[in-house]
Design an enzyme around this catalytic site. Structure first.
Site, PDB file in Angstrom:
ATOM      1  N   LYS A  66     -11.538 -43.702  19.386  1.00 30.70           N
ATOM      2  CA  LYS A  66     -12.477 -44.470  18.486  1.00 30.70           C
ATOM      3  C   LYS A  66     -13.750 -43.926  18.591  1.00 30.70           C
ATOM      4  O   LYS A  66     -14.238 -43.609  19.603  1.00 30.70           O
ATOM      5  CB  LYS A  66     -12.250 -45.978  18.625  1.00 30.70           C
ATOM      6  N   SER A  86     -11.448 -52.739  12.413  1.00 31.23           N
ATOM      7  CA  SER A  86     -12.203 -51.273  12.347  1.00 31.23           C
ATOM      8  C   SER A  86     -11.644 -50.125  12.706  1.00 31.23           C
ATOM      9  O   SER A  86     -12.070 -49.048  12.385  1.00 31.23           O
ATOM     10  CB  SER A  86     -13.731 -51.489  12.774  1.00 31.23           C
ATOM     11  N   SER A  88     -10.365 -56.135  15.354  1.00 33.01           N
ATOM     12  CA  SER A  88     -10.154 -54.658  15.125  1.00 33.01           C
ATOM     13  C   SER A  88      -9.360 -53.588  15.619  1.00 33.01           C
ATOM     14  O   SER A  88      -9.114 -52.445  15.413  1.00 33.01           O
ATOM     15  CB  SER A  88     -11.750 -54.036  15.284  1.00 33.01           C
TER      16      SER A  88
HETATM   17  N1  GLN Z   1     -13.390 -57.268  10.775  1.00 37.73           N
HETATM   18  C1  GLN Z   1     -14.492 -57.935  11.799  1.00 37.73           C
HETATM   19  C2  GLN Z   1     -15.779 -57.553  11.640  1.00 37.73           C
HETATM   20  O1  GLN Z   1     -16.022 -56.896  10.644  1.00 37.73           O
HETATM   21  C3  GLN Z   1     -13.878 -57.535  13.113  1.00 37.73           C
HETATM   22  C4  GLN Z   1     -14.443 -56.062  13.458  1.00 37.73           C
HETATM   23  C5  GLN Z   1     -14.190 -55.590  14.748  1.00 37.73           C
HETATM   24  O2  GLN Z   1     -13.161 -56.402  15.551  1.00 37.73           O
HETATM   25  N2  GLN Z   1     -14.836 -54.854  15.395  1.00 37.73           N
HETATM   26  O3  GLN Z   1     -16.769 -58.083  12.134  1.00 37.73           O
END
Ligand code: GLN
Length: 452
Positions: free
Chosen positions: A58, A133, A157
């Site tokens: 990532k 994400s 995410s």
């Molecule tokens: N969708 C959540 C956020 O926008 C989780 C994101 C994540 O786990 N990095 O914060």
């Protein structure tokens, strides 16, 4: 087959498949090819189970000499001069980092639509999102571009995109994996974890990246088990808690039904299950967005245009330089969170918002502590629904946030949880979430393995 040949084929697959999926950002062809050739010299006896296998990382995990942007314009052209601890550990296991994977900017999002660079597509239906994400990481595995990727999970995410793409994604216990070299979003919640096709692969990869690291003061000094050895198939006597809050209104019927069927399979193998309550779950979303945004507003203050990446061309003085760099370099969602976080942390509001959210976080953690007095694992759906259409929620941040309602409590408590494929709705995969006790990823893997 030689490692050089495996690596060459890996790049051929990516070159063939990625134009449709758009999972990859920077590629690491030159370094990887050289590394593979050198590795062919390693005697067979010295090769571990992951030796010579390709992996994608990532883009919020720093990689020496490979552009690392966290999918933000503000880091465009940033070439780190060191590796994250996990990247060093991949190397030590003999894995070959083939490239960097698209994500929501700074890991803020649930659909990959917040990337400055491109929209990754869900390989099951190219009109739908891969989740986020870590959407690039999940889509690359689902499309068969690479068998292994790393993601990060602050509020879901890893697990949500794994569910949307029909692959296996683990968020380890907070502190299990070093965050050194992970571009921080919300430091008290962030964890790096593996995304794979199978549970066994996932267990092997988690073992490879885990362990204490002096360079991360929150990394736990606790022994790393051989997770793959936990895959015994024996779950006799296992006690499962099923939170009633995870079967509430808003969670789709197909997701509920898929979990019920999975529970029946586990019962047949000798497990028992009972309903449990995690009463503070209803406050998790609000708590999370306050705390995560607060931490983000602080963490992102380092992006000032001086040290790395993008800098504005238009500035008459230093203040204007900072302001223009940040207005041009950050996307809308990132700005929204910086504003929310700065507000919640400011004097006069701190007690009402940040401090209160910290207190509620403790209550949410206590819900899990209480449940785990009685149960070995907690099981529910990973997401309320399968992948949605690209563009469908992009103008409605609150609906987008609601997607993480079932994954966020886990991060607030710090416990580990996996998502494995479990059923379909309209031809799109759904996920089963298995939550475990602190540092008990072994039991999670043992339960997950029943479905392989
Ligand atoms: N969708 C959540 C956020 O926008 C989780 C994101 C994540 O786990 N990095 O914060």
């Amino acid at each position: 087959v030689s490692i050089a040949e495996i690596t060459k084929q890996a790049f051929e697959r990516i070159e063939k498949l990625d134009p449709k999926v758009d999972a990859f950002l920077a590629m690491n062809k030159e370094q990887a090819t050289k590394q593979a050739e050198e590795m062919d010299q390693t005697p067979l006896a010295e090769r571990g189970p992951l030796f010579g296998l390709p992996i994608g990382v990532k883009d919020n995990i720093v990689t020496e000499g490979i552009e690392t942007t966290a999918s933000s314009r503000i880091l465009e052209g940033f070439n780190p001069i060191y590796n994250a601890t996990v990247v060093e550990k991949l190397k030590a296991a003999g894995m070959i980092t083939v490239g960097k994977l698209n994500m929501d900017e700074f890991a803020m999002g649930s659909s990959n639509e917040n990337s400055y660079y491109k929209n990754t597509k869900n390989p099951w239906n190219l009109e739908t999102v891969p989740g986020g994400s870590s959407g690039g990481s999940a889509a690359a595995v689902a499309a068969g571009e690479v068998p292994f990727t790393l993601g990060s999970d602050t509020g879901g995410s890893i697990r949500q995109p794994a569910a949307f793409c029909g692959v296996v994604g683990m968020k380890p216990t907070y502190g299990r994996v070093s965050r050194f070299g992970l571009i921080a979003y919300a430091s008290s919640l962030d964890q790096i974890g593996p995304i794979t096709r199978t549970v066994k692969d996932n267990a092997l990869l988690l073992e490879a990246i885990s362990g204490h690291d002096e360079r991360d003061s929150t990394s736990a000094n606790i022994e790393v088990p051989n997770f793959a050895e936990a895959l015994t198939g024996d779950i006799k006597g296992l006690r499962i808690g099923v939170p009633k809050e995870y079967f509430a209104e808003g969670v789709g019927e197909a997701a509920k039904q898929a979990v019920r069927e999975a529970l029946a399979v586990l019962e047949e193998k000798g497990a028992t299950w009972e309903e449990v309550s995690l009463p503070h779950s209803k406050y998790a979303l609000a708590t999370y967005y306050l705390l995560a945004s607060s931490e983000a507003s602080s963490n992102l203050s380092r992006f000032d245009g001086i040290r790395y990446g993008y800098r504005t061309e238009k500035a008459g003085n230093l203040l204007e330089f900072y302001m223009n760099t940040r207005s041009e370099g950050f996307g809308d969602e990132v700005k929204r969170r910086i504003m929310l976080g700065t507000y919640a942390l400011s004097s006069g509001y701190y007690d009402a918002y940040y401090k209160k959210a910290q207190k509620v976080r403790t209550l949410i953690k206590k819900d899990f502590d209480d449940a785990f007095e009685k149960f070995d694992v907690i099981i529910g759906p990973t997401t309320p629904t399968p992948a949605f259409k690209i563009g469908e929620k992009v103008d409605d941040p609150l609906t987008m946030y609601a997607n993480d309602i079932l994954t966020i409590p886990v991060n607030l408590a710090g416990v580990p949880a996996i998502s494995i494929p479990c059923g379909f709705e309209n031809g799109l995969p759904l996920g089963l979430q298995i939550i475990g006790k602190y540092f008990d990823e072994e039991t999670i893997y043992r339960v997950a393995d029943v479905f392989e």
